[in-house]
Each structure stands twice: as structure tokens, then as C-alpha cells.
Write a protein that holds these residues in place. Structure first.
Motif, PDB file in Angstrom:
ATOM      1  N   ALA A  16       0.830  -1.205   0.000  1.00 19.68           N
ATOM      2  CA  ALA A  16       0.000   0.000   0.000  1.00 19.68           C
ATOM      3  C   ALA A  16       0.867   1.258   0.000  1.00 19.68           C
ATOM      4  CB  ALA A  16      -0.929  -0.008   1.210  1.00 19.68           C
ATOM      5  N   ALA A  17       1.944   1.252   0.774  1.00 19.16           N
ATOM      6  CA  ALA A  17       2.831   2.419   0.825  1.00 19.16           C
ATOM      7  C   ALA A  17       3.494   2.660  -0.529  1.00 19.16           C
ATOM      8  CB  ALA A  17       3.878   2.230   1.914  1.00 19.16           C
ATOM      9  N   THR A  18       3.839   1.595  -1.222  1.00 15.96           N
ATOM     10  CA  THR A  18       4.444   1.727  -2.552  1.00 15.96           C
ATOM     11  C   THR A  18       3.438   2.315  -3.539  1.00 15.96           C
ATOM     12  OG1 THR A  18       5.951  -0.101  -2.121  1.00 15.96           O
ATOM     13  CG2 THR A  18       5.576   0.479  -4.425  1.00 15.96           C
ATOM     14  N   GLN A  19       2.206   1.819  -3.506  1.00 17.83           N
ATOM     15  CA  GLN A  19       1.172   2.367  -4.396  1.00 17.83           C
ATOM     16  C   GLN A  19       0.932   3.842  -4.097  1.00 17.83           C
ATOM     17  OE1 GLN A  19      -2.326  -0.274  -5.331  1.00 17.83           O
ATOM     18  NE2 GLN A  19      -1.388  -1.485  -3.694  1.00 17.83           N
ATOM     19  N   LEU A  20       0.899   4.184  -2.809  1.00 16.29           N
ATOM     20  CA  LEU A  20       0.700   5.584  -2.435  1.00 16.29           C
ATOM     21  C   LEU A  20       1.863   6.445  -2.920  1.00 16.29           C
ATOM     22  CD1 LEU A  20      -0.883   7.801  -0.975  1.00 16.29           C
ATOM     23  CD2 LEU A  20       0.274   7.116   1.147  1.00 16.29           C
ATOM     24  N   CYS A  55      -6.602   5.118  -4.046  1.00 15.23           N
ATOM     25  CA  CYS A  55      -7.739   4.414  -3.432  1.00 15.23           C
ATOM     26  C   CYS A  55      -7.355   3.007  -3.002  1.00 15.23           C
ATOM     27  CB  CYS A  55      -8.922   4.377  -4.391  1.00 15.23           C
ATOM     28  SG  CYS A  55      -9.709   5.979  -4.619  1.00 15.23           S
ATOM     29  N   ASN A  56      -6.555   2.319  -3.811  1.00 14.33           N
ATOM     30  CA  ASN A  56      -6.079   0.979  -3.435  1.00 14.33           C
ATOM     31  C   ASN A  56      -5.335   1.051  -2.107  1.00 14.33           C
ATOM     32  OD1 ASN A  56      -6.998   0.085  -5.934  1.00 14.33           O
ATOM     33  ND2 ASN A  56      -4.969  -0.144  -6.806  1.00 14.33           N
ATOM     34  N   SER A  57      -4.399   1.964  -2.013  1.00 12.81           N
ATOM     35  CA  SER A  57      -3.611   2.075  -0.790  1.00 12.81           C
ATOM     36  C   SER A  57      -4.480   2.520   0.377  1.00 12.81           C
ATOM     37  CB  SER A  57      -2.434   3.031  -0.984  1.00 12.81           C
ATOM     38  OG  SER A  57      -2.868   4.339  -1.246  1.00 12.81           O
ATOM     39  N   GLY A  58      -5.367   3.459   0.126  1.00 17.56           N
ATOM     40  CA  GLY A  58      -6.248   3.944   1.190  1.00 17.56           C
ATOM     41  C   GLY A  58      -7.114   2.853   1.782  1.00 17.56           C
ATOM     42  N   GLU A  59      -7.602   1.972   0.941  1.00 19.39           N
ATOM     43  CA  GLU A  59      -8.429   0.849   1.425  1.00 19.39           C
ATOM     44  C   GLU A  59      -7.614  -0.055   2.350  1.00 19.39           C
ATOM     45  OE1 GLU A  59     -11.732  -1.874   1.656  1.00 19.39           O
ATOM     46  OE2 GLU A  59     -11.568   0.231   1.101  1.00 19.39           O
ATOM     47  N   ILE A  60      -6.382  -0.355   1.965  1.00 15.68           N
ATOM     48  CA  ILE A  60      -5.531  -1.201   2.811  1.00 15.68           C
ATOM     49  C   ILE A  60      -5.219  -0.494   4.124  1.00 15.68           C
ATOM     50  CG2 ILE A  60      -3.249  -2.273   3.016  1.00 15.68           C
ATOM     51  CD1 ILE A  60      -3.418  -2.802  -0.043  1.00 15.68           C
ATOM     52  N   PHE A  61      -4.857   0.783   4.058  1.00 13.17           N
ATOM     53  CA  PHE A  61      -4.542   1.516   5.287  1.00 13.17           C
ATOM     54  C   PHE A  61      -5.749   1.586   6.220  1.00 13.17           C
ATOM     55  CE2 PHE A  61      -1.276   4.008   2.633  1.00 13.17           C
ATOM     56  CZ  PHE A  61      -0.287   3.084   2.902  1.00 13.17           C
ATOM     57  N   THR A  97     -16.367   6.634  -7.630  1.00  9.29           N
ATOM     58  CA  THR A  97     -15.459   6.806  -8.763  1.00  9.29           C
ATOM     59  C   THR A  97     -14.472   5.652  -8.846  1.00  9.29           C
ATOM     60  OG1 THR A  97     -15.676   9.205  -8.643  1.00  9.29           O
ATOM     61  CG2 THR A  97     -13.778   8.351  -9.842  1.00  9.29           C
ATOM     62  N   TRP A  98     -13.937   5.242  -7.713  1.00  7.12           N
ATOM     63  CA  TRP A  98     -12.997   4.110  -7.692  1.00  7.12           C
ATOM     64  C   TRP A  98     -13.679   2.853  -8.217  1.00  7.12           C
ATOM     65  CZ3 TRP A  98     -11.573   0.859  -2.897  1.00  7.12           C
ATOM     66  CH2 TRP A  98     -10.434   0.087  -3.159  1.00  7.12           C
ATOM     67  N   ASN A  99     -14.917   2.597  -7.795  1.00  8.30           N
ATOM     68  CA  ASN A  99     -15.656   1.435  -8.295  1.00  8.30           C
ATOM     69  C   ASN A  99     -15.894   1.545  -9.799  1.00  8.30           C
ATOM     70  OD1 ASN A  99     -15.826   0.014  -5.897  1.00  8.30           O
ATOM     71  ND2 ASN A  99     -17.676   1.087  -5.258  1.00  8.30           N
ATOM     72  N   PHE A 100     -16.167   2.752 -10.272  1.00  3.37           N
ATOM     73  CA  PHE A 100     -16.337   2.960 -11.710  1.00  3.37           C
ATOM     74  C   PHE A 100     -15.088   2.504 -12.465  1.00  3.37           C
ATOM     75  CE2 PHE A 100     -15.682   5.467 -15.522  1.00  3.37           C
ATOM     76  CZ  PHE A 100     -16.897   5.375 -16.162  1.00  3.37           C
ATOM     77  N   LEU A 101     -13.926   2.792 -11.894  1.00  2.00           N
ATOM     78  CA  LEU A 101     -12.663   2.444 -12.552  1.00  2.00           C
ATOM     79  C   LEU A 101     -12.350   0.953 -12.481  1.00  2.00           C
ATOM     80  CD1 LEU A 101     -10.476   5.411 -11.245  1.00  2.00           C
ATOM     81  CD2 LEU A 101     -11.621   5.203 -13.460  1.00  2.00           C
ATOM     82  N   LYS A 102     -12.990   0.228 -11.572  1.00  2.00           N
ATOM     83  CA  LYS A 102     -12.686  -1.198 -11.384  1.00  2.00           C
ATOM     84  C   LYS A 102     -13.676  -2.138 -12.060  1.00  2.00           C
ATOM     85  CE  LYS A 102     -12.826  -1.261  -6.913  1.00  2.00           C
ATOM     86  NZ  LYS A 102     -12.807  -1.780  -5.552  1.00  2.00           N
TER      87      LYS A 102
END
Length: 192
Positions: free
Chosen positions: A17-21, A42-48, A81-86
Motif C-alpha cells: 500500500a505504501a508503494t502504491q501511495l 484508493c487501493n492504498s487507502g483501502e488497505i490503510f 469513482t474508484w468502483n467505476f474504474l474497477k
């Protein structure tokens, strides 16, 4: 033959998550592909957020959860928006309007939650840079808006350190952030 030279990487959820951020922050300051930067953020935020829960730490969105009748309504709104992208299973031809402000806030939320988990951003230079850049550059942290003397003093110091970056245009703010990020990557201090 392809797999012969491919690396295998062991990674923790925190590190992933830190790497993605970090990549999302670099993309933001470089004004590179805001949609991809937003998805990574958003990926990193969900994990955090989940890691905060496991450590019984307050995550950023927990502050506003009580304002929603159902918690799921908050996350449906926040993640739309994140769900729209996934996903494209129900709406393959739909269009969404994306504002880069969503990226600014998602980066802030992820950075805030990372800070909650580890209590010190020194080992995460991109997150530390974004944390300080956000406080220095966002109008909502302007000293004139702070009633608490401690907060007012903190934000006046941020304005002094940054040369009043919060009152500049977005391009100037990002250039300032990119300079901070480059200094952090070189092992230099990001603040005077």
C-alpha cells in the motif's frame, strides 16, 4: 524462457500500500495520469483503512461515519469513482466526470491513515512530503480560519516555511510539491 528472468517479490500489505501511495503521489506532483494516480491512491487507502481497524486506530473516514444513516452509504459515495474504474459488469458504456480534487483528497486520506498506523512518516518520504505539502498548500488550513491558537501558530509556520504556497495557483503548488519530493528522494530535508 519468460519466467527465467522475472523477479519474485515478497511484500507485506503495508509495504504494498505504501508503494502504491508513493507512486500515486509522484504521479500527482508530476501531473501524470490523474485517473491511474487516483486508482492507486484508493487501493492504498483501502488497505490503510483496514490496517487501522486491525490496530484499533482511528482512520480518516471514521470521523464522518456517524453522519450517515448506514456506514455502507458513506463508502458507496466515497468509492463511487474508484468502483467505476474497477468494474464494467453492469454499466459498460457509462461515463463519469472526474475532478482532480478527488485525487487530492484521496491522497490526503491515505497519507493520514498511513500516519495513524505507523506514527512516523520518516521511512515513507513520499507520504511525508505529501503530508507537509497538503498542510502547507490547502486553503482550509489557512491561519485566518483557525480559532485554536496552537493550530493558528502551526499553519502560520507552514505559510512561512512554504512562502505562502497555499495562496498560489495549482501548477505552482504542484511544482513546489515536486521539488519537496525530489529533495526527500535525495535524502535532503523537505522543510527549511
Amino acid at each position: 524462457m519468460v519466467g527465467e528472468y522475472m523477479r519474485k517479490i515478497c511484500v507485506t500489505k503495508l509495504k504494498a500500500a505504501a508503494t502504491q501511495l508513493s507512486v500515486a503521489i509522484a504521479m500527482f506532483f508530476s501531473e501524470d495520469d490523474p485517473i491511474s494516480a487516483y486508482a492507486l491512491s484508493c487501493n492504498s487507502g483501502e488497505i490503510f483503512r483496514k490496517l487501522c481497524g486491525h490496530k484499533e486506530k482511528d482512520y480518516f473516514l471514521s470521523v464522518v461515519e456517524d453522519q450517515f444513516h448506514r456506514k455502507s452509504d458513506l463508502y458507496k459515495t466515497y468509492n463511487s469513482t474508484w468502483n467505476f474504474l474497477k468494474h464494467a459488469d453492469k454499466d459498460p458504456d457509462s461515463i463519469i466526470e472526474f475532478s482532480e480534487e478527488q485525487l487530492v483528497y484521496s491522497l490526503w486520506i491515505a497519507t493520514h491513515d498511513l500516519y495513524q498506523i505507523i506514527d512516523n512518516l520518516a521511512h515513507f518520504p513520499a507520504a511525508m512530503t505529501y503530508y507537509h505539502w497538503y498542510i502547507q498548500s490547502c486553503p482550509e488550513f489557512a491561519p485566518e480560519k483557525c480559532e485554536l491558537p496552537e493550530a493558528n501558530a502551526l499553519f502560520r509556520r507552514a505559510d512561512q516555511d512554504s512562502g505562502g504556497i497555499r495562496y498560489k495557483d495549482d501548477k505552482t503548488k504542484r511544482a513546489y510539491g515536486l521539488d519537496m519530493l525530489n529533495r526527500a528522494a535525495s535524502g535532503l530535508r523537505i522543510l527549511p
